[in-house]
Each structure stands twice: as structure tokens, then as C-alpha cells.
Write an enzyme that holds these catalytic residues in place. Sequence first.
Site, PDB file in Angstrom:
ATOM      1  N   GLU A  89       1.618   1.284   9.986  1.00 44.02           N
ATOM      2  CA  GLU A  89       0.183   0.998  10.132  1.00 44.02           C
ATOM      3  C   GLU A  89      -0.545   2.199  10.735  1.00 44.02           C
ATOM      4  OE1 GLU A  89      -1.257  -2.313   9.780  1.00 44.02           O
ATOM      5  OE2 GLU A  89       0.549  -3.517   9.541  1.00 44.02           O
ATOM      6  N   LEU A 117       0.843  -1.194   0.000  1.00 44.87           N
ATOM      7  CA  LEU A 117       0.000   0.000   0.000  1.00 44.87           C
ATOM      8  C   LEU A 117       0.887   1.255   0.000  1.00 44.87           C
ATOM      9  CD1 LEU A 117      -2.858   1.298   0.223  1.00 44.87           C
ATOM     10  CD2 LEU A 117      -2.578   1.237   2.698  1.00 44.87           C
TER      11      LEU A 117
END
Lengths: 392, 246
Positions: free
Chosen positions: A371, A138
Site C-alpha cells: 500500500e 492493482l
Amino acid sequence: MRTDLYQGHDYYLLDELLTEEHKLIRDTARAWVKKEVSPIIEQAAEDGKFPKHLIPGLGEIGGFGPYIPEEYGGAGLDQISYGLIMQELERCDSGLRSTSSVQSSLVMYPIWKYGTEEQRKKFLPKLATGEFIGCFGLTEPDHGSNPGGMITNFKDMGDHYLLNGAKMWISNAPFADLAVVWAKDESGRIHGIIVERGMEGFSTPTMTGKWSLRASDTGELIFDNVKVPKENLLTGRSGLGAPLSCLDSARYGIAWGAIGSALDCYDVALRYAKERKQFDRPIAGFQLQQKKLAEMITEITKAQLLTHRLGQLRNEGRATSAQISMAKRNNVDMAINIAREARQILGGMGIINEYPIMRHMMNLESVITYEGTHDIHLLITGMDITGENAFK
Amino acid sequence: MKILVCISKAPDTTSRIAFTDGDTKFDENGVQFIVNPYDEWYALVRGLELKETLGGSVTTVTVGGADNDPVIRKALAIGADNAVRIDADPADSFDVASQIVSYAKDQGFDLVLTGKETINYNSGVTGALIAEMLDMPYVALATKLDVDGGTATITREVPGGTEVVEVATPVVLSAAKGMAEQRIPNMRGIMAARTKPLEVVAGVPSTGQTSIVSYALPPAKGDVKLVDAENVAELVRLLHEEAKVI
């Protein structure tokens, strides 16, 4: 490294909220870590290499997608079981937990939730045993906290997709068999696509020079006109919400994992303080050391309560992304502070790799950033309570 | 081959030990229980290894209340096929053996394995009592066990060395360190344990022959005494008069 003498700390008797099976799962993970990982983790961190020989064992103790249904090779366990496994793995090393949570939450989860039945059957059973290792693409070099700005893209070429772009800071990338990659289609909408090792134009250079998560392999994903078969598209969901839902699952695991790091630092510091004598008495008897230790167990206990409740909400499908952000942010911050305080209790010994504290502290510098950074999670809470978006 | 493994629960070795009822009962409050290590690491695992090479089944038997079920489930997760719990509150080793024999006597087990002792009561006699009551041979402190047809070849610890014995099955033996390697249950085993049979059978009336008068903790460990390397006479005096080991 010294013999791993770790024992859990349960100041508020939270074990009474667990089932016997939860405890068996947790104790199994703990026993496996002590037997297989503790003796080698310092060397792995020093060498800067993920100990790949651990992969089958990680699969056997449920380290890969324990909540995935049994029909796809998972164990069909609940979210608290998943959390407990993450806690025990990170109790040893955040890098070990990272490998496990990437595989579970960022690879198996999207394939299970958004993949086709063929994709589930093809990939999930082998991911559950560790025969396949996956990674999740990502973040890009220029798009970290703003993943929606990604430039990785794919074009529909009729019988296949043509993928171009690059991803960075990818755990497991150097040795992954497959990558769940998030890329924009020609209309700019984000989709998940499974890229397999061996596809022409796909490479995974290793990133070196890390002072953190050294026992975990991190790399880049480079896509140079990669032809991806159309059946590799995750068709169940598109848009930024799809990868963010995977991050919810991973962040939830991190919230538990950080408690593991904190417990290990506290456990080591408590034992050391009781044994280390200065001025003819154990340093545990001095008020300033007691303040550190008492605040540690207080913060750990608060984090345990927060996280257990979050686990219940996850089990009921009611946990919000913002609630998960709060737990991830709070617990990692709690753990990094405990690591720093524990290091001080050990004095000079705290910087030596005979004890795990400095390794935990360095690892947590990544965990507090990846994250969703510490700051971004605060803004998620801020947006949730005010309704105002402070991101942009 | 039909194998019976006797499983007992024992407090985790990090437990804080305390007594209750006027120091006549172990205080279980807040204590984490584990499978007695000699039962789990050595007896059960060797039983499973034999089953895996020779075929057959491994049954576990435990004497006690439902509070034993977690350790029984762990034994099932490690790989036992089925479990029996004899619902009784045993008074002593004789009682435990009597309860186990009340179940095992008609079952035709080829091999009955116990750990060499429990790490809480350390009586180390349950296996011998079972053997006597079942009228089977007994080999204690076994560190190696192989079975070929109806013959078991057993290596056992004896003072100063080892002894290798052969015995016809059925046989009862107690397992000591070295018999097998610890086996950590895997997720498949934990899942399978959910549905493996755990049969609860009624116990027989207690045959206990002893009762506990009192428990006491050992004296707290004192500080280390350093004796000058030249002063051997003082070292001998301390070993003789204080430590009382010579």
C-alpha cells in the site's frame, strides 16, 4: 500461545475524544478477537493459512465495510469507528486486518463510490456479511510503486470486454469470490472492472514461501482472455486516481492498524518487564529497559494523536492523500521499531511463538512495503511540501 | 414471556482501585466501567435465549445516574428490547431493590433475573430483596434455567453439588457462572441499540439502611515463600500462623 491479557493503553486520555458508541465498537472488536482469534492465530500463522471460519464473525463485528451506508448492508459508521476496528484486528494480527481492510477499502469502497446502483445492490450486502470475499488487483509483477505502467488491459468486443494480464501480491486472492481489477482500455486509460470467480480464463494461484502475513492468503490473479460482462465495469471514475483513492482509504486503516500492533508489543513487553527478574529485581527497574518502554509509549501516543486527527479530517472529507501517506508511513515505522525493541525486552522469549512479538515484527515487514512503500510515502510528503515530483 | 434483567455497572477488572472522601467513596476517576459480568454473561444472555425460543420481551433495569447509560446501551446492543433507568443514587442493596421494585411491581414480569452478585460490592442479596418485596419465590445461584408454561426448572449450586428445583412463575433468580455463554454484540445490534428505548424514571426516596464507614485495600500480595518438600511441619506452621487458613 498464552492467554491474551491485552489491555489498551491511553496515555493522553484520548478515549475522552471518542463517543460511547466508538468505545462499544472498539471493545466489541477486542472481545471478539480475544475470544475467537487470539487462541488460534499462532497456529494459523504457523500453518500459513487464513482461518476462513472467522469470516462470518468478522462481518458481524463490522470488519467488512463498516462505513458503507446501511442501505447497502454496511453499518453507516464514521471513519474513526473504521479505524478503531482496524486497530483491534491488527492488535491481534496484520494478516487479519489485511483481509478486513482489503474487503472494506479496496473492494467495497470502489464498488460503493464508482460502481453502478446494480453493482452496489448485487455485491455490497454480501460483501458486508462475508458471504462474498473480494480482492483488489492493482500491483503487477513488474509494476509495484509505478502502477500507472500496468500492462493488464481489456478490449471492447462489442457485447463484452476481453481481459488479459496478471496481478501479483494480492491479499485474499486464493479464495476470493470476486476481484476489483484495474486495467487499461484500448486508449491506455485505467478502469476498474469486477471479475468473478468462475469466469473462464481467470485463475488465482496461491503465493507461498512468505515469512510475513502468514495468517493471510496471498496470490496472483491471472487473466487469460477472460470475457467480462460489460455491466461489470465500474463506470463512476477512471484514471489512476480511482484506485489511488481506494488506497487512501486502506492506508488510513493501516495507520490505525499499525497502532494496534505497536500496542500489543508494548503491552506484552511492559508486562514481561515487570514480571521478569534479573539480579533480584524486575527488569522494568533498569534504566535501559525503561528507556525502551518510555519511548514506546511516547511514540504510540504521538501516533494516536496523529491518527485521531486524521480520522476527524476523514470524517469531514478534508484529509488529503499526502496527510494519509504521512500517517501510514509514520505509524508503520513506529510499530516495526517498537516490535524490535519489545523483542529485545523479552530476550530469548521474544523469538518464541508463545508471545506475539516476532509475528508482529514479521508481519510489519509487509505492512511497511505494501500500500505504498515507506520510501514512496516519503516522496509523497516531499512532493506535497515542495511541489517537485521526485518519483521519476 | 416478560423478562426483567437487572443490570449494574462495575469497574473493569483491570481498574486501579482507589477511594475518596476520607475513604468512604469509591474513586471513579479514570475508571472504565463494564456491565457487571454476572448480569451480562449469565442473566441477560439466558433471558435473551428464553425470549428467542419462547417469545416475549427482555427489559433491563438499572438504578443510577446517566453515567450508567453506556453499559445500558451495551445491554441493548447485545439484544435487550428496551431499558429502564431509575434515576437515583442508591445507598445500598436494600435501596437498589426498593428502587427496582417501585418500577417492576405493576409491570407483570414473569421472570426477574439478576447476576449472583456485582463484582464491586459483592452483596449478592439484591435478588432476594426484590423477591421478598415483590412477594415472589426466589432461587439463588442458578446455573441452568428452563421455563415450560408456568413452571421454571432451575439447577442451582449447593455445597458439594447441585440441586434441581421447580418453581411456579413469576420468579426471581440470581444467575451464576454456567447459565449461558458470553454473547459479543454484533454491529447490527450496536446500530439497533441507537434507537431502542431507554426510559428514565424518577426514583423513590432512599430506603438505604446502611452507610459506608470506610473502605480499605487488601494488604499487598507478598512474595512466594518456598518451603522445603521435607519440612511439612514448617508448612503447617506457616499455614496456621501466617496464612491463617488452617
